[in-house]
Design a protein around this motif. Structure first.
Motif, mmCIF file in Angstrom:
data_model
loop_
_atom_site.group_PDB
_atom_site.id
_atom_site.type_symbol
_atom_site.label_atom_id
_atom_site.label_comp_id
_atom_site.label_asym_id
_atom_site.label_seq_id
_atom_site.Cartn_x
_atom_site.Cartn_y
_atom_site.Cartn_z
ATOM 1 N N ILE A 77 -14.823 2.700 9.356
ATOM 2 C CA ILE A 77 -15.243 1.945 8.170
ATOM 3 C C ILE A 77 -16.703 2.278 7.837
ATOM 4 N N LEU A 112 -4.175 4.948 -2.237
ATOM 5 C CA LEU A 112 -2.852 4.386 -1.969
ATOM 6 C C LEU A 112 -3.023 3.013 -1.326
ATOM 7 N N ASP A 113 -1.913 2.333 -1.118
ATOM 8 C CA ASP A 113 -1.937 1.033 -0.446
ATOM 9 C C ASP A 113 -2.474 1.189 0.985
ATOM 10 N N ARG A 114 -3.292 0.254 1.416
ATOM 11 C CA ARG A 114 -3.813 0.134 2.786
ATOM 12 C C ARG A 114 -4.794 1.242 3.191
ATOM 13 N N TYR A 166 0.996 4.890 -10.153
ATOM 14 C CA TYR A 166 2.177 4.163 -9.661
ATOM 15 C C TYR A 166 3.338 4.250 -10.650
ATOM 16 N N GLU A 174 4.752 -5.543 0.233
ATOM 17 C CA GLU A 174 4.952 -5.561 -1.219
ATOM 18 C C GLU A 174 5.804 -4.395 -1.719
ATOM 19 N N VAL A 217 -17.097 5.876 6.322
ATOM 20 C CA VAL A 217 -16.685 5.950 4.906
ATOM 21 C C VAL A 217 -17.757 5.290 4.031
HETATM 22 N N1 T5A Z 1 -0.654 -1.262 -9.016
HETATM 23 C C1 T5A Z 1 -1.933 -1.664 -9.218
HETATM 24 C C2 T5A Z 1 0.100 -0.683 -10.056
HETATM 25 O O1 T5A Z 1 1.262 -0.327 -9.882
HETATM 26 N N2 T5A Z 1 -0.494 -0.532 -11.284
HETATM 27 C C3 T5A Z 1 -1.781 -0.916 -11.525
HETATM 28 O O2 T5A Z 1 -2.266 -0.760 -12.670
HETATM 29 C C4 T5A Z 1 -2.535 -1.501 -10.444
HETATM 30 C C5 T5A Z 1 -3.952 -1.947 -10.681
HETATM 31 C C6 T5A Z 1 -1.143 -4.099 -5.577
HETATM 32 C C7 T5A Z 1 -0.135 -3.058 -5.969
HETATM 33 O O3 T5A Z 1 -0.145 -2.872 -7.376
HETATM 34 C C8 T5A Z 1 -0.029 -1.505 -7.694
HETATM 35 C C9 T5A Z 1 -0.652 -0.812 -6.533
HETATM 36 C C10 T5A Z 1 -0.335 -1.702 -5.346
HETATM 37 O O4 T5A Z 1 0.916 -1.291 -4.805
HETATM 38 P P1 T5A Z 1 -3.396 -4.287 -4.328
HETATM 39 O O5 T5A Z 1 -3.379 -5.749 -4.523
HETATM 40 O O6 T5A Z 1 -4.677 -3.579 -4.511
HETATM 41 O O7 T5A Z 1 -2.369 -3.572 -5.334
HETATM 42 O O8 T5A Z 1 -2.769 -4.007 -2.896
HETATM 43 P P2 T5A Z 1 -3.120 -2.883 -1.836
HETATM 44 O O9 T5A Z 1 -3.685 -1.656 -2.368
HETATM 45 O O10 T5A Z 1 -1.874 -2.751 -1.007
HETATM 46 O O11 T5A Z 1 -4.272 -3.495 -1.087
HETATM 47 P P3 T5A Z 1 -4.385 -3.508 0.352
HETATM 48 O O12 T5A Z 1 -5.214 -4.674 0.621
HETATM 49 O O13 T5A Z 1 -3.051 -3.439 0.989
HETATM 50 O O14 T5A Z 1 -5.098 -2.102 0.729
HETATM 51 P P4 T5A Z 1 -6.623 -1.691 0.766
HETATM 52 O O15 T5A Z 1 -7.486 -2.610 0.022
HETATM 53 O O16 T5A Z 1 -6.677 -0.253 0.433
HETATM 54 O O17 T5A Z 1 -6.934 -1.746 2.323
HETATM 55 P P5 T5A Z 1 -7.812 -2.789 3.153
HETATM 56 O O18 T5A Z 1 -9.253 -2.559 2.926
HETATM 57 O O19 T5A Z 1 -7.281 -4.156 2.931
HETATM 58 O O20 T5A Z 1 -7.474 -2.255 4.597
HETATM 59 C C11 T5A Z 1 -6.155 -2.239 5.093
HETATM 60 C C12 T5A Z 1 -6.166 -2.330 6.619
HETATM 61 O O21 T5A Z 1 -6.786 -1.167 7.172
HETATM 62 C C13 T5A Z 1 -7.940 -1.509 7.945
HETATM 63 C C14 T5A Z 1 -8.336 -2.892 7.478
HETATM 64 O O22 T5A Z 1 -9.047 -3.585 8.430
HETATM 65 C C15 T5A Z 1 -6.979 -3.528 7.148
HETATM 66 O O23 T5A Z 1 -6.364 -3.992 8.311
HETATM 67 N N3 T5A Z 1 -8.957 -0.473 7.692
HETATM 68 C C16 T5A Z 1 -9.230 0.549 8.519
HETATM 69 N N4 T5A Z 1 -8.714 0.883 9.714
HETATM 70 C C17 T5A Z 1 -9.203 2.008 10.307
HETATM 71 N N5 T5A Z 1 -10.186 2.790 9.763
HETATM 72 C C18 T5A Z 1 -10.744 2.475 8.583
HETATM 73 N N6 T5A Z 1 -11.700 3.267 8.060
HETATM 74 C C19 T5A Z 1 -10.251 1.313 7.904
HETATM 75 N N7 T5A Z 1 -10.552 0.732 6.714
HETATM 76 C C20 T5A Z 1 -9.759 -0.345 6.591
#
Ligand code: T5A
Ligand code: NA
Length: 206
Positions: free
Chosen positions: A181, A12-14, A103, A146, A184
């Motif tokens: 982090i 999922l997101d984040r 999604y 988003e 994982v």
């Molecule tokens: N989508 C995508 C569709 O609908 N169809 C599709 O085919 C595809 C490919 C954009 C959107 O598009 C949708 C899904 C999404 O809604 P995206 O650009 O990947 O997708 O956006 P997000 O998934 O929202 O990416 P994020 O950057 O928000 O999330 P991440 O990558 O999962 O998380 P990350 O690594 O940036 O970490 C988020 C926060 O948590 C902290 C980090 O430091 C950061 O602050 N964190 C932790 N905190 C505590 N413990 C841990 N173990 C942590 N790991 C990270």
């Protein structure tokens, strides 16, 4: 020359996907394995720019049309993925076709229909699903910027992913609740270990 591995990180997101992708890339580079990072959606292409504008709610696009655009955004990268793997470089993908299905299903589109446009894409060697309750993901920094980042939507996306996990037993679920982090990252490395030492078969297709 042996081909590279195709590793996908979903969630999922984040949930920490980008963080773990970066950690893996670093791990490979330190251990002398050629590796590259890709991310879907790839917002840099012209299709990716349409997706970006949609995700930021700057434009509205019909649900079926945006589903196909997300898939098209993978197809435009597919030859590059195949060539890179065949040149011996490992690929770490931040999301792939599983997000595409989850999604759109969460928005009410038909499950079987949703899988269809991605049929024939390069098949990953390993898929991880980072599992974190939506309520906990919501507490993380920058959540809610988003289109799909609401508790209601993320809860339905998780349900759709659970169906994908049942239907595709090769997807490996990792419970990241309360995991640092580093912890994982260690789990991912452990899971990948057996793959690194075995001879890779030619790339399969989804
Ligand atoms: N989508 C995508 C569709 O609908 N169809 C599709 O085919 C595809 C490919 C954009 C959107 O598009 C949708 C899904 C999404 O809604 P995206 O650009 O990947 O997708 O956006 P997000 O998934 O929202 O990416 P994020 O950057 O928000 O999330 P991440 O990558 O999962 O998380 P990350 O690594 O940036 O970490 C988020 C926060 O948590 C902290 C980090 O430091 C950061 O602050 N964190 C932790 N905190 C505590 N413990 C841990 N173990 C942590 N790991 C990270
Ligand atoms: Na991300």
């Amino acid at each position: 020359m042996t081909r590279g591995l195709f590793i996908v990180i979903e969630g999922l997101d984040r949930t920490g996907k980008s963080t773990q992708c970066a950690q893996l890339l670093n791990h490979f580079s330190v251990s002398g394995t050629n590796a590259a990072l890709i991310k879907f959606p790839d917002r840099t292409t012209s299709i990716g720019q349409m997706i970006n504008s949609y995700l930021q709610s700057k434009t509205d696009i019909n649900d079926n049309a945006i589903h196909l655009l997300f898939s098209a955004n993978r197809w435009e990268m597919s030859q590059n993925i195949t060539d890179t793997l065949n040149q011996g470089t490992t690929i770490i993908a931040d999301r792939y076709a599983y997000s595409g299905v989850a999604y759109s299903v969460a928005k009410g589109l038909d499950y079987t229909y949703c899988k269809y446009p991605d049929r024939g894409l390069p098949m990953p060697d390993k898929v991880f699903f980072l599992d974190l309750p939506p309520q906990l993901a919501q507490q993380r920094e920058d959540y809610g910027d988003e289109r799909y980042e609401s508790l209601d939507m993320q809860t339905r996306v998780r349900e759709a992913f659970m169906k994908l996990l049942i239907d595709n037993q090769y997807i490996h679920k990792i419970d990241v609740t309360g995991q640092s982090i580093d912890s994982v990252h260690d789990t991912l490395k452990q899971q990948l270990e057996p793959l690194l030492t075995q001879q890779q078969q030619p790339i399969k297709h989804t």
